[in-house]
Design a protein around this motif. Structure first.
Motif, PDB file in Angstrom:
ATOM      1  N   PHE A 236     100.357 -48.331  86.538  1.00  0.00           N
ATOM      2  CA  PHE A 236     100.503 -49.315  85.461  1.00  0.00           C
ATOM      3  C   PHE A 236     101.986 -49.486  85.110  1.00  0.00           C
ATOM      4  O   PHE A 236     102.464 -50.602  84.898  1.00  0.00           O
ATOM      5  CB  PHE A 236      99.698 -48.861  84.246  1.00  0.00           C
ATOM      6  CG  PHE A 236      99.409 -49.952  83.253  1.00  0.00           C
ATOM      7  CD1 PHE A 236      99.469 -51.289  83.610  1.00  0.00           C
ATOM      8  CD2 PHE A 236      99.064 -49.636  81.942  1.00  0.00           C
ATOM      9  CE1 PHE A 236      99.185 -52.293  82.684  1.00  0.00           C
ATOM     10  CE2 PHE A 236      98.780 -50.622  81.012  1.00  0.00           C
ATOM     11  CZ  PHE A 236      98.858 -51.954  81.392  1.00  0.00           C
ATOM     12  N   VAL A 237     102.720 -48.365  85.065  1.00  0.00           N
ATOM     13  CA  VAL A 237     104.150 -48.421  84.758  1.00  0.00           C
ATOM     14  C   VAL A 237     104.887 -49.256  85.812  1.00  0.00           C
ATOM     15  O   VAL A 237     105.674 -50.155  85.478  1.00  0.00           O
ATOM     16  CB  VAL A 237     104.754 -46.998  84.694  1.00  0.00           C
ATOM     17  CG1 VAL A 237     106.279 -47.063  84.603  1.00  0.00           C
ATOM     18  CG2 VAL A 237     104.193 -46.237  83.500  1.00  0.00           C
ATOM     19  N   THR A 238     104.640 -48.973  87.076  1.00  0.00           N
ATOM     20  CA  THR A 238     105.352 -49.695  88.146  1.00  0.00           C
ATOM     21  C   THR A 238     104.873 -51.136  88.272  1.00  0.00           C
ATOM     22  O   THR A 238     105.663 -52.019  88.607  1.00  0.00           O
ATOM     23  CB  THR A 238     105.197 -48.968  89.495  1.00  0.00           C
ATOM     24  OG1 THR A 238     103.804 -48.790  89.790  1.00  0.00           O
ATOM     25  CG2 THR A 238     105.866 -47.596  89.442  1.00  0.00           C
ATOM     26  N   ASP A 239     103.591 -51.396  88.002  1.00  0.00           N
ATOM     27  CA  ASP A 239     103.094 -52.773  88.048  1.00  0.00           C
ATOM     28  C   ASP A 239     103.751 -53.645  86.982  1.00  0.00           C
ATOM     29  O   ASP A 239     103.878 -54.864  87.154  1.00  0.00           O
ATOM     30  CB  ASP A 239     101.569 -52.796  87.858  1.00  0.00           C
ATOM     31  CG  ASP A 239     100.829 -52.289  89.082  1.00  0.00           C
ATOM     32  OD1 ASP A 239     101.477 -52.104  90.132  1.00  0.00           O
ATOM     33  OD2 ASP A 239      99.602 -52.050  88.987  1.00  0.00           O
ATOM     34  N   LEU A 240     104.154 -53.020  85.865  1.00  0.00           N
ATOM     35  CA  LEU A 240     104.840 -53.755  84.799  1.00  0.00           C
ATOM     36  C   LEU A 240     106.351 -53.837  85.038  1.00  0.00           C
ATOM     37  O   LEU A 240     107.094 -54.305  84.179  1.00  0.00           O
ATOM     38  CB  LEU A 240     104.566 -53.099  83.442  1.00  0.00           C
ATOM     39  CG  LEU A 240     103.140 -53.225  82.907  1.00  0.00           C
ATOM     40  CD1 LEU A 240     102.978 -52.434  81.611  1.00  0.00           C
ATOM     41  CD2 LEU A 240     102.771 -54.693  82.671  1.00  0.00           C
ATOM     42  N   GLY A 241     106.796 -53.375  86.199  1.00  0.00           N
ATOM     43  CA  GLY A 241     108.209 -53.484  86.544  1.00  0.00           C
ATOM     44  C   GLY A 241     109.028 -52.251  86.234  1.00  0.00           C
ATOM     45  O   GLY A 241     110.257 -52.271  86.379  1.00  0.00           O
ATOM     46  N   SER A 243     110.562 -48.426  86.628  1.00  0.00           N
ATOM     47  CA  SER A 243     111.018 -47.590  87.730  1.00  0.00           C
ATOM     48  C   SER A 243     110.282 -46.254  87.711  1.00  0.00           C
ATOM     49  O   SER A 243     109.520 -45.948  86.779  1.00  0.00           O
ATOM     50  CB  SER A 243     112.524 -47.352  87.622  1.00  0.00           C
ATOM     51  OG  SER A 243     112.800 -46.601  86.436  1.00  0.00           O
ATOM     52  N   LYS A 244     110.523 -45.430  88.721  1.00  0.00           N
ATOM     53  CA  LYS A 244     109.929 -44.088  88.766  1.00  0.00           C
ATOM     54  C   LYS A 244     110.433 -43.229  87.606  1.00  0.00           C
ATOM     55  O   LYS A 244     109.731 -42.336  87.144  1.00  0.00           O
ATOM     56  CB  LYS A 244     110.261 -43.404  90.100  1.00  0.00           C
ATOM     57  CG  LYS A 244     109.951 -44.221  91.347  1.00  0.00           C
ATOM     58  CD  LYS A 244     108.496 -44.476  91.534  1.00  0.00           C
ATOM     59  CE  LYS A 244     108.188 -45.015  92.934  1.00  0.00           C
ATOM     60  NZ  LYS A 244     108.954 -46.230  93.318  1.00  0.00           N
ATOM     61  N   LEU A 245     111.645 -43.500  87.147  1.00  0.00           N
ATOM     62  CA  LEU A 245     112.177 -42.751  86.008  1.00  0.00           C
ATOM     63  C   LEU A 245     111.313 -42.965  84.771  1.00  0.00           C
ATOM     64  O   LEU A 245     111.099 -42.028  83.990  1.00  0.00           O
ATOM     65  CB  LEU A 245     113.618 -43.185  85.717  1.00  0.00           C
ATOM     66  CG  LEU A 245     114.286 -42.500  84.505  1.00  0.00           C
ATOM     67  CD1 LEU A 245     114.311 -40.989  84.681  1.00  0.00           C
ATOM     68  CD2 LEU A 245     115.697 -43.051  84.302  1.00  0.00           C
ATOM     69  N   TYR A 246     110.785 -44.161  84.589  1.00  0.00           N
ATOM     70  CA  TYR A 246     109.897 -44.415  83.454  1.00  0.00           C
ATOM     71  C   TYR A 246     108.621 -43.581  83.567  1.00  0.00           C
ATOM     72  O   TYR A 246     108.091 -43.104  82.557  1.00  0.00           O
ATOM     73  CB  TYR A 246     109.536 -45.905  83.371  1.00  0.00           C
ATOM     74  CG  TYR A 246     110.585 -46.752  82.682  1.00  0.00           C
ATOM     75  CD1 TYR A 246     110.734 -46.716  81.314  1.00  0.00           C
ATOM     76  CD2 TYR A 246     111.418 -47.589  83.414  1.00  0.00           C
ATOM     77  CE1 TYR A 246     111.689 -47.500  80.665  1.00  0.00           C
ATOM     78  CE2 TYR A 246     112.385 -48.367  82.797  1.00  0.00           C
ATOM     79  CZ  TYR A 246     112.520 -48.311  81.420  1.00  0.00           C
ATOM     80  OH  TYR A 246     113.473 -49.073  80.793  1.00  0.00           O
ATOM     81  N   VAL A 247     108.125 -43.415  84.787  1.00  0.00           N
ATOM     82  CA  VAL A 247     106.957 -42.554  84.993  1.00  0.00           C
ATOM     83  C   VAL A 247     107.295 -41.121  84.571  1.00  0.00           C
ATOM     84  O   VAL A 247     106.534 -40.459  83.864  1.00  0.00           O
ATOM     85  CB  VAL A 247     106.490 -42.588  86.461  1.00  0.00           C
ATOM     86  CG1 VAL A 247     105.336 -41.615  86.673  1.00  0.00           C
ATOM     87  CG2 VAL A 247     106.079 -43.997  86.858  1.00  0.00           C
ATOM     88  N   PRO A 300     106.927 -51.310  80.356  1.00  0.00           N
ATOM     89  CA  PRO A 300     106.788 -49.875  80.627  1.00  0.00           C
ATOM     90  C   PRO A 300     107.286 -48.993  79.485  1.00  0.00           C
ATOM     91  O   PRO A 300     106.813 -47.867  79.310  1.00  0.00           O
ATOM     92  CB  PRO A 300     107.610 -49.659  81.897  1.00  0.00           C
ATOM     93  CG  PRO A 300     108.496 -50.836  82.006  1.00  0.00           C
ATOM     94  CD  PRO A 300     107.777 -51.968  81.362  1.00  0.00           C
ATOM     95  N   VAL A 301     108.237 -49.497  78.682  1.00  0.00           N
ATOM     96  CA  VAL A 301     108.744 -48.722  77.545  1.00  0.00           C
ATOM     97  C   VAL A 301     107.625 -48.439  76.554  1.00  0.00           C
ATOM     98  O   VAL A 301     107.549 -47.343  75.976  1.00  0.00           O
ATOM     99  CB  VAL A 301     109.907 -49.472  76.851  1.00  0.00           C
ATOM    100  CG1 VAL A 301     110.373 -48.713  75.612  1.00  0.00           C
ATOM    101  CG2 VAL A 301     111.060 -49.669  77.820  1.00  0.00           C
ATOM    102  N   GLU A 302     106.737 -49.400  76.367  1.00  0.00           N
ATOM    103  CA  GLU A 302     105.615 -49.207  75.439  1.00  0.00           C
ATOM    104  C   GLU A 302     104.681 -48.112  75.944  1.00  0.00           C
ATOM    105  O   GLU A 302     104.143 -47.327  75.153  1.00  0.00           O
ATOM    106  CB  GLU A 302     104.855 -50.525  75.273  1.00  0.00           C
ATOM    107  CG  GLU A 302     105.640 -51.603  74.566  1.00  0.00           C
ATOM    108  CD  GLU A 302     104.923 -52.938  74.574  1.00  0.00           C
ATOM    109  OE1 GLU A 302     104.471 -53.368  73.498  1.00  0.00           O
ATOM    110  OE2 GLU A 302     104.796 -53.544  75.663  1.00  0.00           O
ATOM    111  N   ILE A 303     104.475 -48.038  77.254  1.00  0.00           N
ATOM    112  CA  ILE A 303     103.627 -46.974  77.811  1.00  0.00           C
ATOM    113  C   ILE A 303     104.244 -45.615  77.536  1.00  0.00           C
ATOM    114  O   ILE A 303     103.546 -44.666  77.160  1.00  0.00           O
ATOM    115  CB  ILE A 303     103.420 -47.181  79.324  1.00  0.00           C
ATOM    116  CG1 ILE A 303     102.653 -48.475  79.585  1.00  0.00           C
ATOM    117  CG2 ILE A 303     102.678 -45.993  79.932  1.00  0.00           C
ATOM    118  CD1 ILE A 303     102.443 -48.785  81.050  1.00  0.00           C
ATOM    119  N   VAL A 304     105.556 -45.510  77.721  1.00  0.00           N
ATOM    120  CA  VAL A 304     106.241 -44.245  77.451  1.00  0.00           C
ATOM    121  C   VAL A 304     106.032 -43.828  76.005  1.00  0.00           C
ATOM    122  O   VAL A 304     105.747 -42.656  75.709  1.00  0.00           O
ATOM    123  CB  VAL A 304     107.755 -44.364  77.767  1.00  0.00           C
ATOM    124  CG1 VAL A 304     108.494 -43.104  77.331  1.00  0.00           C
ATOM    125  CG2 VAL A 304     107.973 -44.619  79.251  1.00  0.00           C
TER     126      VAL A 304
END
Length: 404
Positions: A236-241, A243-247, A300-304
């Motif tokens: 989901f993180v990568t699909d929203l653009g 990076s792996k760092l966000y994961v 992806p920031v919202e997921i974090v």
């Protein structure tokens, strides 16, 4: 004549390798749980195929856990068994990187799961062996595991962005080698903890307890969405653009405060069945909110940020669940009850999450997966509320079955 005492490990520095073992072993498992599915996706597999492949893990664990426990009991040397498991993982990780067909990948993964699925429980067993003799608390060493899980996840995410998929295999292997070196530096201690084999009669009797099995079923409704999120949140993180760092950051946020929550629960939570049911009801409601928020994210920031709720929800859910298992069952059946609880939530829920979650994500997308997760968790929360109310009104006394 005074009885002989077991030799105590008094030198604090002699147990520094034990802290490092927890740090590196849990860190290696963080790499696998958060990034391996992304590695498989880049190798050409879709979400359903990845979910099916990772669902093998819980199945293999049904054979792997008894096998390694048998080895531990025979050898009476947890340190040697753990070294054998980690060495096997290093060799198989290299094999996985070298395979060229899906058939060979599935075979390599079966071997990988055979060594990997019992690794955390064996490292916990090793820690218990040494803390018994050193007179120190298990939690002081387990904290290093959470720290390793959090920080190595961030390191891996940054490395993957900089160097690509090969860095994941290199890091996984390097961290396991550091764990092996740390294990070799431990002072000798051969006695394994006394963990007797489960009694089949006690196991079946615990499953005949209708309150306990109803409780386990409700826990499954909550645990399956948790497992789906763990498997598919990186996609989901990568699909929203992202990076792996966000994961890596999402894993970091979800883990770093976990130990603090468990300490607070141990200190302040009353071990009374009605209080614990209320706590489980509230935790499940927060989990439902978490999945609802995941259906609304656009970056992806919202997921974090949402992953911060993981610290409270997952830590609270499993801690309270273990306490309730002990209260639903009489003392003779508690070890078998914990085995049932672990099997259903750690094994069966992972199997369902891999297959069902992979199918949902592949054909309907992440939003639908999280909407269904929210509905499942709400159903579990409602069940906990009804069950807690019945226990409050009518009380509960565990029943001991007599052998015929």
């Amino acid at each position: 004549m005074a009885p002989l005492r077991k030799p105590a490990i008094t030198n604090v520095t002699s147990l520094l390798p034990l802290e490092l073992i927890n740090f590196f072993v849990f860190g290696a498992m963080a790499i696998f749980s958060a990034f391996f599915q992304l590695y498989l996706q880049e190798a050409g597999m879709n979400k359903l195929e990845i979910g099916l492949l990772l669902a093998f893990g819980p199945l293999v664990s049904l054979a792997a856990n008894p096998f390694w426990k048998y080895c531990n009991d025979r050898q009476q040397n947890t340190k040697f068994v753990l070294l054998l498991m980690m060495s096997g993982l290093v060799l198989i990780a290299y094999l996985i990187y070298r395979v060229e067909t899906y058939q060979m990948l599935y075979l390599a993964m079966l071997l990988f799961f055979f060594f990997q699925t019992p690794l955390l429980s064996q490292s916990n067993t090793l820690t218990l062996c040494y803390t018994e003799h050193a007179g120190r608390k298990f939690e002081s060493f387990r904290t290093w595991g959470s720290i390793g899980w959090a920080f190595i996840a961030v390191l891996t995410g940054a490395s993957l962005d900089a160097a690509g998929p090969i860095s994941m295999i290199v890091l996984f292997t390097a961290i396991l080698l550091l764990a092996i070196i740390s294990t070799l530096l431990l002072p000798p201690l051969h006695k394994a903890p006394d963990t007797p084999w489960l009694n089949y009669w006690e196991f079946t009797r615990s499953m005949h307890n209708k309150y306990f099995m109803s409780f386990v079923f409700l826990c499954m409704l909550v645990a399956v969405p948790n497992s789906m999120n763990a498997l598919f949140m990186p996609f989901f993180v990568t699909d929203l653009g992202g990076s792996k760092l966000y994961v890596g950051l999402a894993v970091f946020i979800s883990t770093i405060f976990e130990v603090g929550v468990l300490i607070l629960l141990r200190r302040y939570m009353k071990r009374k069945i009605t209080h614990l049911m209320v706590c489980l009801f509230l935790v499940s409601l927060v989990l439902s909110l978490r999945w609802l928020l995941m259906t609304e994210v656009t970056t992806p920031v919202e997921i974090v940020g949402i992953q911060a709720l993981h610290t409270v929800t997952l830590g609270g859910f499993f801690y309270v669940g273990i306490q309730l298992t002990n209260l639903f069952l009489p003392r003779p059946y508690r070890s078998s009850g914990q085995a049932v609880f672990t099997l259903m939530l750690g094994g069966v829920s992972g199997l369902i999450a891999g297959i069902f979650g992979g199918w949902l994500y592949q054909y309907f997308g992440a939003i639908t997966m999280y909407k269904i997760s929210m509905m499942m968790t709400l159903a579990g929360s409602l069940g906990f509320g009804i069950m807690g109310y019945r226990l409050y009104r009518h009380g509960y006394t565990p029943v001991i079955f007599r052998k015929e």
